[in-house]
Design an enzyme around this catalytic site. Structure first.
Site, PDB file in Angstrom:
ATOM      1  N   ASP A  11       0.873  -1.180   0.000  1.00 12.22           N
ATOM      2  CA  ASP A  11       0.000   0.000   0.000  1.00 12.22           C
ATOM      3  C   ASP A  11       0.910   1.230   0.000  1.00 12.22           C
ATOM      4  O   ASP A  11       2.142   1.104  -0.152  1.00 12.22           O
ATOM      5  CB  ASP A  11      -1.013  -0.036   1.162  1.00 12.22           C
ATOM      6  CG  ASP A  11      -0.392   0.292   2.508  1.00 12.22           C
ATOM      7  OD1 ASP A  11       0.864   0.412   2.601  1.00 12.22           O
ATOM      8  OD2 ASP A  11      -1.148   0.433   3.483  1.00 12.22           O
ATOM      9  N   HIS A  12       0.320   2.390   0.189  1.00 13.29           N
ATOM     10  CA  HIS A  12       1.115   3.625   0.149  1.00 13.29           C
ATOM     11  C   HIS A  12       2.207   3.652   1.226  1.00 13.29           C
ATOM     12  O   HIS A  12       3.281   4.182   1.007  1.00 13.29           O
ATOM     13  CB  HIS A  12       0.195   4.844   0.286  1.00 13.29           C
ATOM     14  CG  HIS A  12      -0.708   4.773   1.481  1.00 13.29           C
ATOM     15  ND1 HIS A  12      -1.784   3.904   1.534  1.00 13.29           N
ATOM     16  CD2 HIS A  12      -0.700   5.446   2.658  1.00 13.29           C
ATOM     17  CE1 HIS A  12      -2.402   4.056   2.695  1.00 13.29           C
ATOM     18  NE2 HIS A  12      -1.761   4.978   3.396  1.00 13.29           N
ATOM     19  N   GLY A  69       2.469  -0.028   5.980  1.00 13.18           N
ATOM     20  CA  GLY A  69       3.197   0.827   6.925  1.00 13.18           C
ATOM     21  C   GLY A  69       3.837   0.014   8.031  1.00 13.18           C
ATOM     22  O   GLY A  69       5.014   0.196   8.370  1.00 13.18           O
ATOM     23  N   THR A  70       3.064  -0.887   8.606  1.00 14.98           N
ATOM     24  CA  THR A  70       3.557  -1.715   9.718  1.00 14.98           C
ATOM     25  C   THR A  70       3.821  -3.163   9.324  1.00 14.98           C
ATOM     26  O   THR A  70       4.484  -3.884  10.082  1.00 14.98           O
ATOM     27  CB  THR A  70       2.509  -1.759  10.842  1.00 14.98           C
ATOM     28  OG1 THR A  70       1.291  -2.302  10.298  1.00 14.98           O
ATOM     29  CG2 THR A  70       2.237  -0.368  11.409  1.00 14.98           C
ATOM     30  N   GLY A  71       3.237  -3.603   8.244  1.00 11.87           N
ATOM     31  CA  GLY A  71       3.240  -5.029   7.891  1.00 11.87           C
ATOM     32  C   GLY A  71       2.083  -5.778   8.532  1.00 11.87           C
ATOM     33  O   GLY A  71       1.754  -6.897   8.131  1.00 11.87           O
ATOM     34  N   GLY A  73      -1.336  -4.886   8.927  1.00 11.94           N
ATOM     35  CA  GLY A  73      -2.583  -4.934   8.157  1.00 11.94           C
ATOM     36  C   GLY A  73      -2.477  -5.914   7.006  1.00 11.94           C
ATOM     37  O   GLY A  73      -3.394  -6.713   6.757  1.00 11.94           O
ATOM     38  N   MET A  74      -1.355  -5.881   6.306  1.00 10.89           N
ATOM     39  CA  MET A  74      -1.145  -6.805   5.189  1.00 10.89           C
ATOM     40  C   MET A  74      -1.173  -8.248   5.676  1.00 10.89           C
ATOM     41  O   MET A  74      -1.760  -9.125   5.029  1.00 10.89           O
ATOM     42  CB  MET A  74       0.187  -6.523   4.499  1.00 10.89           C
ATOM     43  CG  MET A  74       0.161  -5.362   3.537  1.00 10.89           C
ATOM     44  SD  MET A  74      -0.913  -5.719   2.096  1.00 10.89           S
ATOM     45  CE  MET A  74      -0.311  -4.483   0.955  1.00 10.89           C
ATOM     46  N   HIS A 101       9.937 -23.408  10.094  1.00 11.86           N
ATOM     47  CA  HIS A 101       8.979 -24.080  10.980  1.00 11.86           C
ATOM     48  C   HIS A 101       7.511 -23.890  10.578  1.00 11.86           C
ATOM     49  O   HIS A 101       6.699 -24.774  10.833  1.00 11.86           O
ATOM     50  CB  HIS A 101       9.157 -23.580  12.420  1.00 11.86           C
ATOM     51  CG  HIS A 101      10.381 -24.137  13.085  1.00 11.86           C
ATOM     52  ND1 HIS A 101      10.614 -24.034  14.438  1.00 11.86           N
ATOM     53  CD2 HIS A 101      11.455 -24.818  12.571  1.00 11.86           C
ATOM     54  CE1 HIS A 101      11.770 -24.625  14.744  1.00 11.86           C
ATOM     55  NE2 HIS A 101      12.302 -25.087  13.617  1.00 11.86           N
ATOM     56  N   ARG A 135       8.068 -32.800  12.335  1.00 13.34           N
ATOM     57  CA  ARG A 135       7.041 -32.426  13.318  1.00 13.34           C
ATOM     58  C   ARG A 135       6.392 -31.085  12.954  1.00 13.34           C
ATOM     59  O   ARG A 135       5.240 -30.840  13.295  1.00 13.34           O
ATOM     60  CB  ARG A 135       7.625 -32.386  14.723  1.00 13.34           C
ATOM     61  CG  ARG A 135       8.642 -31.271  14.971  1.00 13.34           C
ATOM     62  CD  ARG A 135       9.285 -31.388  16.346  1.00 13.34           C
ATOM     63  NE  ARG A 135      10.130 -30.249  16.672  1.00 13.34           N
ATOM     64  CZ  ARG A 135      11.373 -30.070  16.197  1.00 13.34           C
ATOM     65  NH1 ARG A 135      11.896 -30.954  15.364  1.00 13.34           N
ATOM     66  NH2 ARG A 135      12.078 -29.012  16.549  1.00 13.34           N
ATOM     67  N   HIS A 136       7.136 -30.258  12.233  1.00 15.79           N
ATOM     68  CA  HIS A 136       6.576 -28.962  11.840  1.00 15.79           C
ATOM     69  C   HIS A 136       5.489 -29.123  10.787  1.00 15.79           C
ATOM     70  O   HIS A 136       4.550 -28.323  10.724  1.00 15.79           O
ATOM     71  CB  HIS A 136       7.689 -28.038  11.343  1.00 15.79           C
ATOM     72  CG  HIS A 136       8.772 -27.859  12.355  1.00 15.79           C
ATOM     73  ND1 HIS A 136       8.554 -27.279  13.578  1.00 15.79           N
ATOM     74  CD2 HIS A 136      10.072 -28.238  12.339  1.00 15.79           C
ATOM     75  CE1 HIS A 136       9.677 -27.297  14.277  1.00 15.79           C
ATOM     76  NE2 HIS A 136      10.611 -27.868  13.553  1.00 15.79           N
TER      77      HIS A 136
HETATM   78  C1  RB5 Z   1      -1.787   3.167   6.278  1.00 16.06           C
HETATM   79  O1  RB5 Z   1      -1.736   4.420   6.842  1.00 16.06           O
HETATM   80  C2  RB5 Z   1      -1.451   2.116   7.306  1.00 16.06           C
HETATM   81  O2  RB5 Z   1      -2.504   1.963   8.187  1.00 16.06           O
HETATM   82  C3  RB5 Z   1      -1.127   0.805   6.616  1.00 16.06           C
HETATM   83  O3  RB5 Z   1      -0.060   0.990   5.761  1.00 16.06           O
HETATM   84  C4  RB5 Z   1      -0.719  -0.342   7.509  1.00 16.06           C
HETATM   85  O4  RB5 Z   1       0.289   0.029   8.385  1.00 16.06           O
HETATM   86  C5  RB5 Z   1      -1.813  -1.042   8.179  1.00 16.06           C
HETATM   87  O5  RB5 Z   1      -1.599  -2.028   8.914  1.00 16.06           O
END
Ligand code: RB5
Length: 149
Positions: A11-12, A69-71, A73-74, A101, A135-136
């Site tokens: 995303d952005h 942004g954080t990984g 949400g994805m 694993h 086992r994994h």
């Molecule tokens: C977008 O602002 C932010 O929320 C997105 O990139 C992500 O970090 C969501 O988990």
């Protein structure tokens, strides 16, 4: 053997880091499909997670790399897709172990969390580390069985 093609999307918040990742994949000769987005204009990460995960589900791609942004949400969005085991990583140990694993097929990272150097090391480990099985494999099978409940 079928050609191994990665599904890459962002995303952005992950756009700038994705550009670094694509340059790295080009450098090492890894094949990929870039499912967007294509700028820092605001978009919705579930849309882009879905594009990449659907390409894995269809067999077009064998693994994926998702960046927001954080990984987080994805990874949340990716893990809603059947057959997807997405791991949000911020360190190289986790990136290696989630292949060894958990047989993770999607690596998620935060473009506002990790720098490009660390991210590229994680990508390298994610691509090179084999699943240990044994086992994994039993545990991964248990994990995937949850999808059928
Ligand atoms: C977008 O602002 C932010 O929320 C997105 O990139 C992500 O970090 C969501 O988990």
């Amino acid at each position: 053997m079928a050609e191994k093609i990665l599904a890459v999307a962002c995303d952005h918040g992950g756009y700038e880091l994705k550009k670094e990742i694509l340059a790295y994949l080009d450098k090492i000769g890894a094949k990929y499909v870039d499912f967007g987005c294509d700028s820092t204009a605001s978009v919705n990460y579930p849309d882009y997670a879905a594009k990449a995960c659907e390409a894995i589900q269809s067999g077009e791609c064998y693994r994926g790399i998702l960046v927001c942004g954080t990984g987080i949400g994805m990874s949340m969005a990716a893990n809603k897709h059947k057959g997807i085991r997405a791991a949000c990583c911020s360190d190289t140990f986790s990136a290696r172990m989630t292949r060894a694993h958990n047989d993770a097929n999607v690596l998620c990272m935060g473009g506002r969390v990790v720098g490009a150097g660390l991210a590229l090391d994680m990508v390298k480990l994610f691509l090179e580390t084999e699943f240990e099985g044994g086992r994994h494999a039993d545990r991964v099978a248990m994990l995937m069985a949850i999808e059928n409940k």
